[in-house]
Design a protein around this motif. Structure first.
Motif, PDB file in Angstrom:
ATOM      1  N   LEU A  89      34.856  33.163  60.938  1.00 37.45           N
ATOM      2  CA  LEU A  89      35.470  33.635  62.184  1.00 37.45           C
ATOM      3  C   LEU A  89      35.253  35.131  62.401  1.00 37.45           C
ATOM      4  N   GLY A  90      34.443  35.749  61.559  1.00 41.84           N
ATOM      5  CA  GLY A  90      34.157  37.174  61.742  1.00 41.84           C
ATOM      6  C   GLY A  90      35.165  38.098  61.091  1.00 41.84           C
ATOM      7  N   HIS A  91      35.865  37.608  60.073  1.00 43.31           N
ATOM      8  CA  HIS A  91      36.876  38.410  59.375  1.00 43.31           C
ATOM      9  C   HIS A  91      36.331  38.698  57.975  1.00 43.31           C
ATOM     10  N   GLY A  92      35.353  39.623  57.901  1.00 42.57           N
ATOM     11  CA  GLY A  92      34.746  39.930  56.612  1.00 42.57           C
ATOM     12  C   GLY A  92      35.506  41.013  55.874  1.00 42.57           C
ATOM     13  N   PHE A  93      35.122  41.271  54.619  1.00 41.95           N
ATOM     14  CA  PHE A  93      35.812  42.269  53.802  1.00 41.95           C
ATOM     15  C   PHE A  93      35.718  43.661  54.429  1.00 41.95           C
ATOM     16  N   THR A  94      34.579  43.951  55.084  1.00 43.69           N
ATOM     17  CA  THR A  94      34.367  45.298  55.612  1.00 43.69           C
ATOM     18  C   THR A  94      34.692  45.405  57.100  1.00 43.69           C
ATOM     19  N   THR A  95      35.245  44.350  57.693  1.00 39.02           N
ATOM     20  CA  THR A  95      35.453  44.355  59.144  1.00 39.02           C
ATOM     21  C   THR A  95      36.402  45.458  59.593  1.00 39.02           C
ATOM     22  N   SER A  96      37.565  45.532  58.966  1.00 40.00           N
ATOM     23  CA  SER A  96      38.577  46.494  59.402  1.00 40.00           C
ATOM     24  C   SER A  96      39.466  46.853  58.224  1.00 40.00           C
ATOM     25  N   ALA A  97      40.355  47.811  58.440  1.00 38.85           N
ATOM     26  CA  ALA A  97      41.303  48.158  57.380  1.00 38.85           C
ATOM     27  C   ALA A  97      42.200  46.963  57.072  1.00 38.85           C
ATOM     28  N   PHE A  98      42.567  46.228  58.120  1.00 32.67           N
ATOM     29  CA  PHE A  98      43.366  45.010  57.915  1.00 32.67           C
ATOM     30  C   PHE A  98      42.635  44.042  56.991  1.00 32.67           C
ATOM     31  N   SER A  99      41.358  43.795  57.277  1.00 39.97           N
ATOM     32  CA  SER A  99      40.640  42.795  56.486  1.00 39.97           C
ATOM     33  C   SER A  99      40.464  43.265  55.043  1.00 39.97           C
ATOM     34  N   SER A 100      40.136  44.552  54.846  1.00 35.88           N
ATOM     35  CA  SER A 100      39.955  45.050  53.475  1.00 35.88           C
ATOM     36  C   SER A 100      41.232  44.895  52.673  1.00 35.88           C
ATOM     37  N   SER A 101      42.361  45.293  53.264  1.00 36.03           N
ATOM     38  CA  SER A 101      43.610  45.238  52.503  1.00 36.03           C
ATOM     39  C   SER A 101      44.057  43.792  52.323  1.00 36.03           C
ATOM     40  N   PHE A 102      43.763  42.931  53.310  1.00 32.33           N
ATOM     41  CA  PHE A 102      44.109  41.511  53.172  1.00 32.33           C
ATOM     42  C   PHE A 102      43.363  40.888  52.005  1.00 32.33           C
ATOM     43  N   TYR A 103      42.022  41.058  52.004  1.00 35.34           N
ATOM     44  CA  TYR A 103      41.243  40.420  50.940  1.00 35.34           C
ATOM     45  C   TYR A 103      41.570  41.019  49.576  1.00 35.34           C
ATOM     46  N   THR A 104      41.881  42.312  49.545  1.00 33.74           N
ATOM     47  CA  THR A 104      42.199  42.912  48.248  1.00 33.74           C
ATOM     48  C   THR A 104      43.504  42.348  47.700  1.00 33.74           C
ATOM     49  N   LEU A 105      44.528  42.301  48.545  1.00 40.85           N
ATOM     50  CA  LEU A 105      45.825  41.787  48.080  1.00 40.85           C
ATOM     51  C   LEU A 105      45.728  40.310  47.712  1.00 40.85           C
ATOM     52  N   VAL A 106      45.264  39.493  48.646  1.00 40.57           N
ATOM     53  CA  VAL A 106      45.233  38.052  48.381  1.00 40.57           C
ATOM     54  C   VAL A 106      44.180  37.735  47.316  1.00 40.57           C
ATOM     55  N   GLY A 107      43.086  38.495  47.335  1.00 37.70           N
ATOM     56  CA  GLY A 107      42.050  38.279  46.337  1.00 37.70           C
ATOM     57  C   GLY A 107      42.512  38.653  44.925  1.00 37.70           C
ATOM     58  N   PHE A 108      43.292  39.717  44.800  1.00 37.67           N
ATOM     59  CA  PHE A 108      43.843  40.076  43.485  1.00 37.67           C
ATOM     60  C   PHE A 108      44.706  38.932  42.971  1.00 37.67           C
ATOM     61  N   HIS A 109      45.484  38.357  43.881  1.00 37.77           N
ATOM     62  CA  HIS A 109      46.305  37.222  43.459  1.00 37.77           C
ATOM     63  C   HIS A 109      45.420  36.055  43.044  1.00 37.77           C
ATOM     64  N   GLY A 110      44.396  35.774  43.863  1.00 38.24           N
ATOM     65  CA  GLY A 110      43.492  34.673  43.537  1.00 38.24           C
ATOM     66  C   GLY A 110      42.808  34.890  42.188  1.00 38.24           C
ATOM     67  N   ALA A 111      42.412  36.150  41.935  1.00 39.70           N
ATOM     68  CA  ALA A 111      41.778  36.446  40.645  1.00 39.70           C
ATOM     69  C   ALA A 111      42.763  36.206  39.503  1.00 39.70           C
ATOM     70  N   HIS A 112      44.034  36.520  39.744  1.00 41.08           N
ATOM     71  CA  HIS A 112      45.047  36.246  38.720  1.00 41.08           C
ATOM     72  C   HIS A 112      45.162  34.740  38.471  1.00 41.08           C
ATOM     73  N   VAL A 113      45.125  33.951  39.558  1.00 39.67           N
ATOM     74  CA  VAL A 113      45.199  32.495  39.382  1.00 39.67           C
ATOM     75  C   VAL A 113      43.994  32.016  38.577  1.00 39.67           C
ATOM     76  N   ALA A 114      42.803  32.517  38.941  1.00 41.93           N
ATOM     77  CA  ALA A 114      41.588  32.090  38.237  1.00 41.93           C
ATOM     78  C   ALA A 114      41.680  32.446  36.759  1.00 41.93           C
ATOM     79  N   PHE A 115      42.138  33.684  36.467  1.00 45.54           N
ATOM     80  CA  PHE A 115      42.284  34.085  35.071  1.00 45.54           C
ATOM     81  C   PHE A 115      43.269  33.161  34.357  1.00 45.54           C
ATOM     82  N   GLY A 116      44.379  32.844  35.043  1.00 42.47           N
ATOM     83  CA  GLY A 116      45.387  31.963  34.448  1.00 42.47           C
ATOM     84  C   GLY A 116      44.811  30.597  34.130  1.00 42.47           C
ATOM     85  N   ILE A 117      43.956  30.084  35.018  1.00 42.62           N
ATOM     86  CA  ILE A 117      43.355  28.765  34.781  1.00 42.62           C
ATOM     87  C   ILE A 117      42.502  28.791  33.513  1.00 42.62           C
ATOM     88  N   PHE A 118      41.656  29.833  33.394  1.00 33.96           N
ATOM     89  CA  PHE A 118      40.833  29.944  32.186  1.00 33.96           C
ATOM     90  C   PHE A 118      41.717  30.061  30.946  1.00 33.96           C
TER      91      PHE A 118
END
Lengths: 206, 615
Positions: free
Chosen positions: A127-156
Motif C-alpha cells: 500500500l506504499g507504507h515502506g520503512f523510509t516513507t515517513s517518520a510515522f512509517s519508520s517509527s512504526f516499523y521500528t517499534l512493531v518490528g522490535f517486538h516482532g524480532a523479540h517474538v522470533a528470538f523467543g521462538i528460537f
C-alpha cells in the motif's frame, strides 16, 4: 552445589529456585525485563512523537490498519501466553511431557502470530507504507518490528529449550531456563497489549 | 556430584582471555580503561595545545572536531565507566563476603563487548575520520546530510556494542548484591562503596536502554534512510535530545555515585572513624539516583521547551543539591575529631571534597534556567562538568586506586611518587579548569577550534594549557609508580593499611581465587572493625571448611564480542554478508553456551593457600 543430582521425580516444588544459580537467573531476568521496559518505553515515546508525521499522499494509520487481522494476531499471542502458563504449571507438578507439549503449542502460536505480522507488513508495503516513507512509517516499523524480532528470538529460544529438556529431562539446570523463557514470553505479550492499544486502536481512532 | 572433575585451567594469555574470575576481570577493566584514559587524555592535551594561543593552526578545524568528540566519548564510555567497573569488580564481591559475582560468564562477556566496542570506535581514526559531531551527537549535525563520512557510524556502532557490556555488568552487580551477601550482611550493613555500586547499577539498568533506542534510531536514519530525525520527512530533531539526555543525565550519576562510595570508604578508614550518618548517606545515594531521572531537560533549557518545563526541571535539578550537601557534610563530620592520616589515597579524597563542592555550586548556577541562557554552550559549562567529572570522579578513582591497589595486586603503590601525582594533578586540574569559568563568562564558546586575538581570552587559555600539561605529568608519574610498584615483592598482610574496616581487608592481599575460604559471619556495620573492637583476630566463619565450587573459564564471551565487532563493520560498510557472518558467530556462541552444561569445578580444602578466614 549438586546441581544435577536430582533425577526426575525428586525435583523440588519450584525447581527454578532450588539453587543459587537458579535464583540468580530468575532475579537477573526480572531486572533485564526492567531494562527492556525502558527500551520499549523509549520506542513508544518515539512513535507517539512521530505518528502523525505521515507526509503528503502517504497512507495514514486510519487507512492502513485492519483491526480484524490485528485482533486475530492479538488473540493468538495472548493465547500463547496462557499456554506458557500451563507449561510452567506442568513444570511445577513435574509433568515433563505436559510441559513440553504446552511449550510446543506456545511456539506454534508464536509462529502463527509472526506469520500474520509478516503478512501484515508485506500488505502495508504493497500500500506504499515502506520503512523510509515517513517518520510515522519508520517509527512504526521500528517499534512493531522490535517486538516482532523479540517474538522470533523467543521462538528460537523456546524451541532450543524444548530440545534440551527432551534430551536431558527437567532438572535444576534446565528448570530456571524454562521459567525465565516463560517470563520473557509474558513480557512480549504485555508489550503487544500496549502496541495493540497505542498503535492500532489509537491509530484507528486518534 | 563427584568432585573429580578435570580442572580446566589455562595459563598466560589464554587465562586472561577465558577468565571468569571477577578479580581478574577487574584487572582487565583497569588495563583497558586505563589505556583509553591515556588516549582520551592525549586528545585533551592536543585540544589544549591548539587553544594555547589565539588563531593557532596546530590542528585543522576538522581534526579539532574529531578530537573534542572522541575526547568526550572516550573519557565517559571507555575510560571512566570501565575504571569504575574495575573497582566494582575487584571490591564489591569482597565487601559483601561473596565468593564470586552472580553471573561470572556474563561478567566476562560484559568486559569483552565493552573492549571491542571501544576498539571499534577508535579504529575510526585510521579509516578516514573519527566521529566529529560531539559526544552528544546532536542531529541534524550527526545526520548523514551534515556528517556524510563514516565517523558518526563508528560512534553509533561502537557505543551500541560497548553499551551491551555496560548493561550486562549493571544487571550482574544488582543480582550479586541482592542475592549473594554473606550471612548477617543486611542491606543496612553494606559498605558505602557497595551501596553506591548498587544504585549506579540500577541507574545503568534503567538509563542505558534509552541510549540503545536512540542509537538504533540514528543508525536506522544513517544506514537505512529512516526518518526519525529527518525533518524533511516529518522527523523530529528534539526527539534525539530528549532520548539522549534521558540516558545522559542518569549517566552522570552512574559516574559520580561510585566515586562518592570510594570517598566514603577512604575518608572513614583514614580518619579511623565510623562513617558519619551512614543511614543518611544511603538515603542520599538512593535519592540522588531517583532524582537523576527527573532532570534530563536541564540540558535543553535553550531548546525552547517553554517556561513551565524549564521551571520544573530547574527546581528538580536544584533539589539534587540537598542529598549531595548531606554527603558533603557527612564526610566533613567523619573527619571531624578523627585521627586523620594524610596518605595519598586520603589526599585525593580530601582534595575531592572542596573541588566537588565547587562543581556542585556551578551546577546550581546552571540549573537556574534564565541564567543558563547566558552560560549555555560557553566554557562555563565546560568548567562545570570537568569540576564534577575530573575533580569529582577522577580524583575519586585515584583515591580508590591508591586505597585498593594492595588488595588488587598485593603491593602498595609508592607514597612519594603518589604525592607527586596528587599535587601535580590537583594543581594542574584547578589551573586548567578554574579559569575556564571566567573564559565562559567572557563569552568564549565551547567546541570552537580557535578564538580571536584581543578579546581578553589569551592569558587564561595559556594558563589552562599549562594546567593540562601538569595533569599529564601527574598521570605519567602515576604510570611510573605502577611500574616501580610492580617490581616490589608481594608481601602484604591481609590488612596493609591496618585500619581496614570492611570485609575485603579480612582476606589475603591479593584475594585468592575463591575469595573467602569460609564465608564470614557479619555481625555489624564495618564488619571487620567490629571484630577488631571486640578483640577477635578475624571474622567468625559462617560455615565449615569444605570444597568450593568455581565456574569454568570460557572463551565464548571473547568470540561472541568479536562476532559483534565484525557485524558492526558489516553494517557500517553495507556488506550485509559480513554483518550476518558476525551475528551468526555471536548467536552460535549463545547457542553453545545454552547447550553445553557448565558444571564448573571444585577447589578442595587441601588446595587452598590458607585455611580459614584470617584476621
Amino acid at each position: 552445589m549438586s546441581a544435577h543430582s536430582h533425577v526426575d521425580g525428586q525435583l523440588p516444588h519450584e525447581p527454578e529456585k532450588a539453587t543459587l544459580e537458579g535464583r540468580n537467573k530468575v532475579l537477573g531476568f526480572w531486572l533485564f525485563l526492567g531494562g527492556e521496559t525502558v527500551l520499549f518505553g523509549t520506542l513508544f515515546g518515539a512513535y507517539l512523537t512521530l505518528r502523525h508525521q505521515v507526509g503528503d499522499g502517504n497512507p495514514t494509520s486510519q487507512e492502513l490498519f485492519d483491526l480484524t487481522l490485528v485482533a486475530i494476531a492479538t488473540f493468538i499471542l495472548l493465547t500463547s501466553s496462557l499456554t506458557s502458563v500451563f507449561a510452567i504449571q506442568a513444570m511445577h507438578k513435574n509433568q515433563v511431557k505436559a510441559m513440553l507439549n504446552w511449550l510446543i503449542v506456545t511456539v506454534l502460536l508464536g509462529l502463527g502470530f509472526l506469520i500474520l505480522e509478516i503478512y501484515e507488513f508485506l500488505h502495508y508495503l504493497h500500500l506504499g507504507h515502506g520503512f523510509t516513507t515517513s517518520a510515522f512509517s519508520s517509527s512504526f516499523y521500528t517499534l512493531v518490528g522490535f517486538h516482532g524480532a523479540h517474538v522470533a528470538f523467543g521462538i528460537f529460544w523456546i524451541t532450543l529449550l524444548i530440545i534440551q529438556v527432551f534430551k536431558r529431562g527437567l532438572n535444576t539446570t534446565t528448570a530456571p531456563k524454562v521459567y525465565v523463557a516463560g517470563l520473557y514470553w509474558h513480557f512480549i505479550d504485555v508489550v503487544w497489549v500496549f502496541i495493540f492499544t497505542v498503535v492500532y486502536l489509537m491509530g484507528k481512532v486518534g | 556430584m563427584a568432585h573429580g572433575h578435570a580442572v580446566k585451567r589455562y595459563s598466560g594469555l589464554m587465562d586472561w582471555l577465558t577468565t571468569v574470575d571477577h578479580k581478574k576481570i577487574g584487572v582487565l577493566y583497569l588495563i583497558a580503561g586505563g589505556f583509553f584514559f591515556l588516549i582520551g587524555g592525549l586528545e585533551a592535551i592536543l585540544i589544549r595545545i591548539q587553544l594555547w594561543k589565539p588563531l593557532n593552526d596546530f590542528v585543522s578545524p576538522d581534526t579539532y572536531n574529531e578530537l573534542l568528540t572522541m575526547h568526550g566519548t572516550t573519557m565517559i564510555f571507555l575510560a571512566a565507566m570501565p575504571i569504575l567497573f574495575a573497582l566494582m569488580n575487584a571490591i564489591v564481591p569482597l565487601q559483601i563476603g561473596a565468593r564470586d559475582v552472580a553471573f561470572p560468564f556474563l561478567n566476562s562477556l560484559g568486559f569483552w563487548t565493552f573492549f571491542f566496542g571501544g576498539v571499534l570506535l577508535n579504529v575510526s581514526w585510521f579509516t578516514g575520520g573519527a566521529p566529529d559531531a560531539g559526544w552528544t551527537s546532536y542531529v541534524p549535525l550527526a545526520s548523514d546530510t551534515y556528517s556524510a563520512d563514516k565517523g558518526v557510524d563508528y560512534y553509533v556502532m561502537g557505543l551500541q556494542i560497548a553499551g551491551i557490556g555496560t548493561l550486562v555488568g549493571g544487571i550482574n552487580f544488582l543480582v550479586t548484591i541482592i542475592n549473594m551477601r554473606a550471612p548477617g550482611m543486611s542491606f543496612m550493613r553494606m559498605p558505602m562503596f557497595t551501596w553506591s555500586a548498587f544504585i549506579a547499577s540500577a541507574l545503568i539498568l534503567f538509563a542505558f536502554p534509552a541510549l540503545t533506542v536512540g542509537l538504533v534510531a540514528l543508525m536506522f536514519d544513517r544506514l537505512f534512510s529512516a526518518n526519525f530525525f529527518n525533518v524533511a520527512n516529518g522527523g523530529n530533531v528534539v526527539l534525539w535530545e530528549h532520548i539522549f539526555w534521558i540516558f545522559g543525565h542518569p549517566e552522570v550519576y552512574i559516574l559520580i555515585l561510585p566515586a562518592f562510595g570510594i570517598i566514603s570508604e577512604v575518608v572513614s578508614t583514614f580518619s579511623r572513624k565510623r562513617l558519619f550518618g551512614y543511614s543518611s548517606m544511603v538515603f542520599a545515594t538512593v535519592l540522588i539516583g531517583f532524582l537523576g531521572f527527573m532532570v534530563w531537560a536541564h540540558h535543553m533549557f535553550t531548546t525552547g521547551l517553554g517556561p513551565i518545563a524549564n521551571a520544573l526541571f530547574s527546581i528538580a535539578t536544584m533539589l539534587i543539591a540537598v542529598p549531595t550537601g548531606i554527603k558533603i557534610f557527612n564526610w566533613l563530620f567523619t573527619m571531624w575529631g578523627g585521627s586523620i592520616r594524610f596518605n595519598v589515597a586520603n589526599l585525593f579524597a580530601i582534595g575531592f571534597i572542596p573541588t566537588f563542592v565547587m562543581g556542585g555550586v556551578t551546577g546550581v548556577m546552571l540549573a537556574a534556567a534564565p541564567a543558563d541562557y547566558q552560560y549555555h554552550d560557553t566554557y562555563f559549562v565546560v568548567a562545570h562538568f570537568h569540576y564534577v567529572i575530573v575533580g569529582g570522579l577522577v580524583l575519586g578513582i585515584f583515591a580508590g586506586l591508591f586505597y585498593w591497589w594492595p588488595k588488587m595486586f598485593g603491593r602498595m603503590l609508592n607514597e612519594g611518587l603518589g604525592k607527586i601525582t596528587f599535587w601535580t594533578f590537583f594543581i594542574g586540574f584547578h589551573l586548567t579548569f578554574f579559569v575556564q569559568h571566567f573564559l565562559g563568562l567572557l563569552g568564549m564558546p565551547r567546541r570552537i577550534y580557535t578564538y580571536q586575538d584581543g578579546l581578553g581570552l589569551n592569558g587564561m587559555n595559556l594558563i589552562s594549557t599549562v594546567g593540562a600539561i601538569l595533569m599529564g605529568i601527574g598521570t605519567i608519574v602515576f604510570l611510573i609508580n605502577i611500574i616501580v610498584t610492580a617490581k616490589k615483592p608481594k608481601n602484604l598482610s591481609n590488612d596493609p593499611w591496618e585500619d581496614g574496616r570492611t570485609l575485603e581487608w579480612a582476606i589475603p592481599s591479593p584475594a585468592p581465587e575463591y575469595n573467602f575460604a569460609q564465608t564470614p559471619l557479619v555481625r555489624g556495620y564495618d564488619a571487620l572493625w567490629k571484630e577488631k573492637m571486640d578483640g577477635n583476630k578475624g571474622m567468625t566463619p559462617a560455615e565449615p571448611l569444605g570444597p568450593i565450587h568455581m565456574p569454568s573459564p570460557s572463551i565464548l564471551p571473547f568470540i561472541m564480542s568479536i562476532g559483534l565487532f565484525i557485524a558492526g563493520f558489516g553494517f557500517m560498510y553495507n556488506h550485509y554478508i559480513v554483518a550476518i557472518i558476525g551475528l551468526v558467530i555471536t548467536f552460535a556462541c549463545m547457542f553453545l553456551r545454552s547447550v553445553i552444561d557448565d558444571h564448573g569445578f571444585h577447589i578442595e580444602p587441601d588446595e587452598m593457600h590458607d585455611k580459614g578466614v584470617k584476621g
